[in-house]
Design an enzyme around this catalytic site. Sequence first.
Site, PDB file in Angstrom:
ATOM      1  N   ARG A   1      -6.241  -3.248  16.431  1.00  0.00           N
ATOM      2  CA  ARG A   1      -5.587  -2.617  16.988  1.00  0.00           C
ATOM      3  C   ARG A   1      -6.530  -1.312  17.029  1.00  0.00           C
ATOM      4  O   ARG A   1      -7.421  -1.376  16.122  1.00  0.00           O
ATOM      5  CB  ARG A   1      -4.703  -1.950  16.310  1.00  0.00           C
ATOM      6  CG  ARG A   1      -3.323  -3.418  15.669  1.00  0.00           C
ATOM      7  CD  ARG A   1      -2.502  -3.459  17.032  1.00  0.00           C
ATOM      8  NE  ARG A   1      -1.551  -2.659  17.075  1.00  0.00           N
ATOM      9  CZ  ARG A   1      -1.204  -1.915  18.776  1.00  0.00           C
ATOM     10  NH1 ARG A   1      -0.846  -3.169  19.351  1.00  0.00           N
ATOM     11  NH2 ARG A   1       0.564  -1.456  18.637  1.00  0.00           N
TER      12      ARG A   1
ATOM     13  N   ARG B   1       8.596   6.063  -4.982  1.00  0.00           N
ATOM     14  CA  ARG B   1       8.532   7.265  -6.302  1.00  0.00           C
ATOM     15  C   ARG B   1       9.559   7.629  -6.425  1.00  0.00           C
ATOM     16  O   ARG B   1      10.450   7.961  -6.061  1.00  0.00           O
ATOM     17  CB  ARG B   1       7.834   7.833  -6.339  1.00  0.00           C
ATOM     18  CG  ARG B   1       5.650   7.257  -5.671  1.00  0.00           C
ATOM     19  CD  ARG B   1       4.399   8.424  -6.119  1.00  0.00           C
ATOM     20  NE  ARG B   1       3.593   8.235  -5.598  1.00  0.00           N
ATOM     21  CZ  ARG B   1       2.403   8.607  -5.261  1.00  0.00           C
ATOM     22  NH1 ARG B   1       3.324   9.351  -4.550  1.00  0.00           N
ATOM     23  NH2 ARG B   1       1.416   8.061  -4.791  1.00  0.00           N
TER      24      ARG B   1
ATOM     25  N   ASP C   1     -11.085   0.385   2.655  1.00  0.00           N
ATOM     26  CA  ASP C   1     -10.987   1.728   2.444  1.00  0.00           C
ATOM     27  C   ASP C   1     -12.752   2.093   2.445  1.00  0.00           C
ATOM     28  O   ASP C   1     -12.856   1.536   1.435  1.00  0.00           O
ATOM     29  CB  ASP C   1     -10.202   2.668   1.417  1.00  0.00           C
ATOM     30  CG  ASP C   1      -8.474   2.264   1.860  1.00  0.00           C
ATOM     31  OD1 ASP C   1      -8.305   2.655   2.691  1.00  0.00           O
ATOM     32  OD2 ASP C   1      -7.930   1.637   0.699  1.00  0.00           O
TER      33      ASP C   1
ATOM     34  N   ARG D   1       1.793   9.617  15.456  1.00  0.00           N
ATOM     35  CA  ARG D   1       1.703  11.178  14.030  1.00  0.00           C
ATOM     36  C   ARG D   1       0.969  11.945  14.899  1.00  0.00           C
ATOM     37  O   ARG D   1       0.258  11.664  15.649  1.00  0.00           O
ATOM     38  CB  ARG D   1       0.912  10.060  12.918  1.00  0.00           C
ATOM     39  CG  ARG D   1      -0.226   9.690  12.921  1.00  0.00           C
ATOM     40  CD  ARG D   1      -0.489   9.709  11.353  1.00  0.00           C
ATOM     41  NE  ARG D   1      -2.677   9.389  11.584  1.00  0.00           N
ATOM     42  CZ  ARG D   1      -3.144   8.632  10.145  1.00  0.00           C
ATOM     43  NH1 ARG D   1      -2.684   8.924   9.197  1.00  0.00           N
ATOM     44  NH2 ARG D   1      -4.176   8.436  10.333  1.00  0.00           N
TER      45      ARG D   1
ATOM     46  N   TYR E   1      -9.177  -4.996   6.099  1.00  0.00           N
ATOM     47  CA  TYR E   1      -9.154  -3.618   6.468  1.00  0.00           C
ATOM     48  C   TYR E   1      -9.983  -2.875   5.285  1.00  0.00           C
ATOM     49  O   TYR E   1      -9.463  -3.585   3.457  1.00  0.00           O
ATOM     50  CB  TYR E   1      -7.691  -2.888   5.793  1.00  0.00           C
ATOM     51  CG  TYR E   1      -7.348  -1.529   6.023  1.00  0.00           C
ATOM     52  CD1 TYR E   1      -7.368  -0.694   6.904  1.00  0.00           C
ATOM     53  CD2 TYR E   1      -7.400  -1.011   4.540  1.00  0.00           C
ATOM     54  CE1 TYR E   1      -7.055  -0.101   7.393  1.00  0.00           C
ATOM     55  CE2 TYR E   1      -6.533   0.333   4.618  1.00  0.00           C
ATOM     56  CZ  TYR E   1      -7.091   1.117   6.566  1.00  0.00           C
ATOM     57  OH  TYR E   1      -6.365   2.735   6.252  1.00  0.00           O
TER      58      TYR E   1
ATOM     59  N   GLU F   1      -1.195  10.858  18.102  1.00  0.00           N
ATOM     60  CA  GLU F   1      -2.259   9.498  18.450  1.00  0.00           C
ATOM     61  C   GLU F   1      -1.458   8.238  18.434  1.00  0.00           C
ATOM     62  O   GLU F   1      -0.145   8.294  17.816  1.00  0.00           O
ATOM     63  CB  GLU F   1      -2.576   9.206  15.972  1.00  0.00           C
ATOM     64  CG  GLU F   1      -3.442   8.254  15.912  1.00  0.00           C
ATOM     65  CD  GLU F   1      -3.483   8.598  14.388  1.00  0.00           C
ATOM     66  OE1 GLU F   1      -3.203   7.699  13.279  1.00  0.00           O
ATOM     67  OE2 GLU F   1      -4.215   9.897  13.976  1.00  0.00           O
TER      68      GLU F   1
ATOM     69  N   ARG G   1       0.845  -1.130   0.228  1.00  0.00           N
ATOM     70  CA  ARG G   1       0.206  -0.363   0.296  1.00  0.00           C
ATOM     71  C   ARG G   1       0.995   1.455  -0.187  1.00  0.00           C
ATOM     72  O   ARG G   1       0.331   2.200  -0.186  1.00  0.00           O
ATOM     73  CB  ARG G   1      -0.848  -0.297   1.364  1.00  0.00           C
ATOM     74  CG  ARG G   1      -1.908  -0.852   1.583  1.00  0.00           C
ATOM     75  CD  ARG G   1      -2.768  -1.353   2.528  1.00  0.00           C
ATOM     76  NE  ARG G   1      -3.807  -0.042   3.324  1.00  0.00           N
ATOM     77  CZ  ARG G   1      -4.435   0.852   3.356  1.00  0.00           C
ATOM     78  NH1 ARG G   1      -5.320   0.510   2.080  1.00  0.00           N
ATOM     79  NH2 ARG G   1      -4.741   1.685   2.995  1.00  0.00           N
TER      80      ARG G   1
END
Length: 370
Positions: A249, A177, A350, A279, A348, A300, A173
Site C-alpha cells: 500500500r 484499555r 517500527d 486521517r 512492517y 492522507e 497492535r
Amino acid sequence: MMNILIVGAGLSGAVLGRGLAQAGHKITVIDSRSHVAGNCHTERCPDTGVLVHVYGPHIFHTDDVQVWDYVNAHAHFKPYKNSVKSTVDGAVYSLPVNLHTINQFFGKTLRPDEARAFIEQTQADTSITDPQSFEEQALRFVGRDLYEAFFQGYTEKQWGCAPSALPASILKRLPLRFNYDDNYFAHKFQGMPEQGYTAMVESILDHPNIDVHLETPYTPAMAENADHLIWSGPLDAYFDHKLGRLGYRTLDFERFTDTGDWQGCAVMNYGNREVPYTRITEHKHFAPWESHEGTVCYREYARACGPDDIPYYPIRMVEEKTMLGEYEALAAQTEGVSFVGRLGTYRYLDMDVTIREALDLLPQLIARFE
C-alpha cells in the site's frame, strides 16, 4: 578493509554503514532520493517554519534501552506522547479505545471493572474462540458497535480490502484499555528528535569512512567494485520482479497550510468509509516545544502501490506470502548480498526494530568480513 556498497540511506543502511565504518571498512551509501532518512525524512517548511514529516508522521517508541541510547547519541530527543483522536458520525473520540471512548460512545459512566464486564458480556462475540481475521479479532474483543465505528471503515480505506481478508495479527497492535490512558503507545521510551529524523540520520552517516551519494539509483554495475552489497530496497526489485511484484500500500498526501491551530491535535482519524481520507495530520503538534503562527496539515489517502510509487506497507496476503517465500529462497542463494530493513525483508517494522535488527546484524557482518 572491505569496500561495501549500501543501497538505501534509511535507518538500516545508516546504522549498518556507521558500524562497519567504525570497524575500518570503506562504505559507499547510495540513495535514489535527494535526502537521507528514507520515509522518516523531515524538513522545515520554508513558509511556516514547521518541521514536516514529509512521508507521514513517525513517532519513536521503544522498550529497547540500547536502541534508545543509540538514537540519543545522534539526536536530542524531546518527550512526546502520541494522543490520537477519531471523528466518527459527527463526534470526536479518543484512541486507542479506552475508558473515555467507551463511556462517551455508549453514553455511560462506567468504572474500569464495570466497563470490562460490559464489553465482555454485552458487546464481545464470545462465540469466536480462535480469531483468524482482523474482523474476527475485533468482534471478539470489542464487539460489533465499536468495530464498525473505529476499525471497519478505517481499515477498508487503509488496506483496500475487507477486514475479513486481513490477518488477526494486525489488530493486536491496537490495544483496548479500561482506563483513561490515551497514550497510543505503551513503550518505556517515547520521543521525537528535536531537529528531526533527517538530522539524526545525517549524524549517524557522518564518518570519514562513509561516502554518501544522493539522487543515485542503483545499477547492477555498481556492485562490481564492491566486496559486499547491503540491500535495503524492495526485495523483489533486486531480482527485477522476475517472480512478480510483491504487494504494497502507498500513501498520497494532500498538503495544505493555514494559520493558528487547525485541528487541535497531531492526528485525527476518520473512521467513516464515506470520508475518502484515513486521517489528517497537523505537523506543528509533532514538535509541541516549538511555536509557529502558520501550520502545515496533510490529508492522507491510502491506495494500491504502483511501480513508480513509494511503498509504505507490505500487504502480506496469501498470494504475497507465497511469492515472498520464493524471493526469500532466491535471496538465501545470493552470495555477497545482505537483504535488510522493511523493504529488503518485506515486513512492517517500527523504527526501533529496524535499528535493533541492524545492530544485531553488525557483529555477524564484521566477523564474516574478517
